[in-house]
Design an enzyme around this catalytic site. Sequence first.
Site, short mmCIF file in Angstrom:
data_model
loop_
_atom_site.label_atom_id
_atom_site.label_comp_id
_atom_site.label_asym_id
_atom_site.label_seq_id
_atom_site.Cartn_x
_atom_site.Cartn_y
_atom_site.Cartn_z
N CYS A 1 -6.03 2.12 -0.23
CA CYS A 1 -5.66 1.54 0.37
C CYS A 1 -6.11 -0.20 0.12
O CYS A 1 -7.08 -0.78 -0.37
CB CYS A 1 -7.06 1.45 0.87
SG CYS A 1 -6.98 0.25 2.90
N CYS B 1 1.02 -1.12 0.00
CA CYS B 1 -0.33 0.01 -0.31
C CYS B 1 0.98 1.56 0.17
O CYS B 1 1.99 1.15 0.80
CB CYS B 1 -1.12 0.13 1.52
SG CYS B 1 -2.79 1.41 1.40
N ASP C 1 -18.08 -11.54 25.19
CA ASP C 1 -17.56 -10.92 24.12
C ASP C 1 -17.08 -9.59 23.91
O ASP C 1 -17.81 -8.97 23.36
CB ASP C 1 -18.21 -11.59 22.93
CG ASP C 1 -17.23 -10.99 21.31
OD1 ASP C 1 -16.48 -10.42 21.64
OD2 ASP C 1 -17.69 -11.06 20.80
N CYS D 1 -1.30 7.14 6.70
CA CYS D 1 -2.66 6.92 7.55
C CYS D 1 -2.20 5.87 8.87
O CYS D 1 -1.10 5.62 8.44
CB CYS D 1 -3.29 5.45 6.28
SG CYS D 1 -3.91 4.45 6.34
N CYS E 1 -10.79 -8.64 21.99
CA CYS E 1 -9.82 -8.29 21.07
C CYS E 1 -8.33 -7.65 21.47
O CYS E 1 -8.39 -6.71 20.74
CB CYS E 1 -10.97 -7.01 20.21
SG CYS E 1 -11.49 -6.42 21.37
N GLN F 1 -18.61 -8.03 12.45
CA GLN F 1 -17.00 -8.39 12.21
C GLN F 1 -16.68 -7.97 11.11
O GLN F 1 -17.35 -8.51 9.64
CB GLN F 1 -16.72 -9.55 13.19
CG GLN F 1 -16.79 -10.79 14.15
CD GLN F 1 -15.25 -9.81 14.90
OE1 GLN F 1 -14.31 -9.14 14.64
NE2 GLN F 1 -15.47 -10.02 16.03
N CYS G 1 -2.16 0.38 8.66
CA CYS G 1 -1.84 -0.75 9.06
C CYS G 1 -0.19 -0.60 9.06
O CYS G 1 0.34 0.49 9.03
CB CYS G 1 -2.05 -1.56 7.07
SG CYS G 1 -3.47 -1.85 6.40
#
Length: 464
Positions: free
Chosen positions: A163, A72, A392, A78, A419, A289, A81
């Site tokens: 992206c 990318c 969760d 940005c 997470c 998700q 990632c």
Amino acid sequence: MKKGQELEIEIEGIDFPNRPYGIYEKRKVYPQGNFVIGSKVKGTVTKIRNMKIEMKKVEVIQKAPDEIEPLCPHFNICGGCTFQNMSYPDQVRIKSDLVYKILSEATAGTPTFIYDKIIKSPKEYEYRNKMEFSFGNETVDGPLTLGMHKKGSFHDVITVSECSVMDGDFRKILDKTADYFKRENVTFYHRMRHEGYLRNMIIRKGEKTREISVNLVTTSQKDFDLSEWKRKLLELPLKNRIKGIIHTINDNLSDSVQSESEIILFGNRDINEQIFDLNFRISPYSFFQTNSEGVELLYKKILDYIEEIEYRNNIKPVIFDLFSGTGTIGQIISSKAEKVYGIELIEEAVTKANETAKENNIKNAEFIAGDVFEKLDELDIRDIKPDIIILDPPRPGIGEKTINKLLRYDVKNIIYVSCNPKTLAADLEIFQKNGYRFIKACPVDMFPQTPHLEIVSVLEKSLN
């Protein structure tokens, strides 16, 4: 060692979530940036605190032998990632090692837990089924942009036309929208002045159904005809099909995306997605998700752990799915349960869960709206007790106050989906102090090219 000193180090490791470090005089040195283990860098010391040193104005002297070129062009610009300069096998190895280290420290002095091999995402790129973009500009008084916030900036927005983690159709919709409103000289909403029209655009996709939803979020400060923008989107040559275009009005001062009113400009408000053989309707603001193919692997691991509990205890379990949202997990696991009770505070989510359960012909799952602990008490009065509780929570975790309330129900088996390994570790310590054993865990990589992932853990109430 003093501030302003220039320092050269080799990157020797990474702290969670993505803090590369080297060692200088037995102290960890954290250079600002995304660096691969084995890189040699130099920078200026900006902070010295105890056994930690921070560096800025960092440049690479020598790349690591196994560093790769990011796919990318927006990498390091940005704030998305951070792992694209590593191969995917290296990414999952580092993630797995970081999670194991955090969980091992949280369970020090207790019997060793089983750590299952990390589950890889089926896709390394173009896996995201949802993207939320902001309108703004990249420089003060610069032209309109639509995209992601620049790394380290609250105000600057860059158009991420290339992206690599989002679908190619998303990129076409992004570019067409940015070009159209730029040409029409439409203003964006200034967060400080609270003036302007364009705020956000959210695109969602059903991976299996190939349905796309586009949601444009604006203020009510301008009466703008969106029919030409809608027409341009519908004329785009896409692999998937646009099922709905929505215009959301949001005059709230908060930066979060909220809906005060909605206008359906085209098609339907909801899109559909299929997980295994079940269908789920996703509204513009439903939580779902972001990696549809990866979530099947996540839910498969939850199902595997339920089967192990069934075998170990010789039961067909009653399962409580707490904070159940739109009931995705509850419906998926219903095939392994005697009965599933999902409890969720948001009434609209519960309505959606019960509707989709009926459409999926699931008869042993019931979703209940209300405060989780009030409803748990009501089920307790009805002498309905769980064999398994599934948790969760969002990134902040559960927390001691909520855990202490859960302890009252003395459930034997808990499956905790997290997470955030740090908040998971903190919650595990509380459970362990109150008689639970941490049995096993499995990381699932749902977010390639980033440091994020999901972890499925199993806890069991000790007999003694």
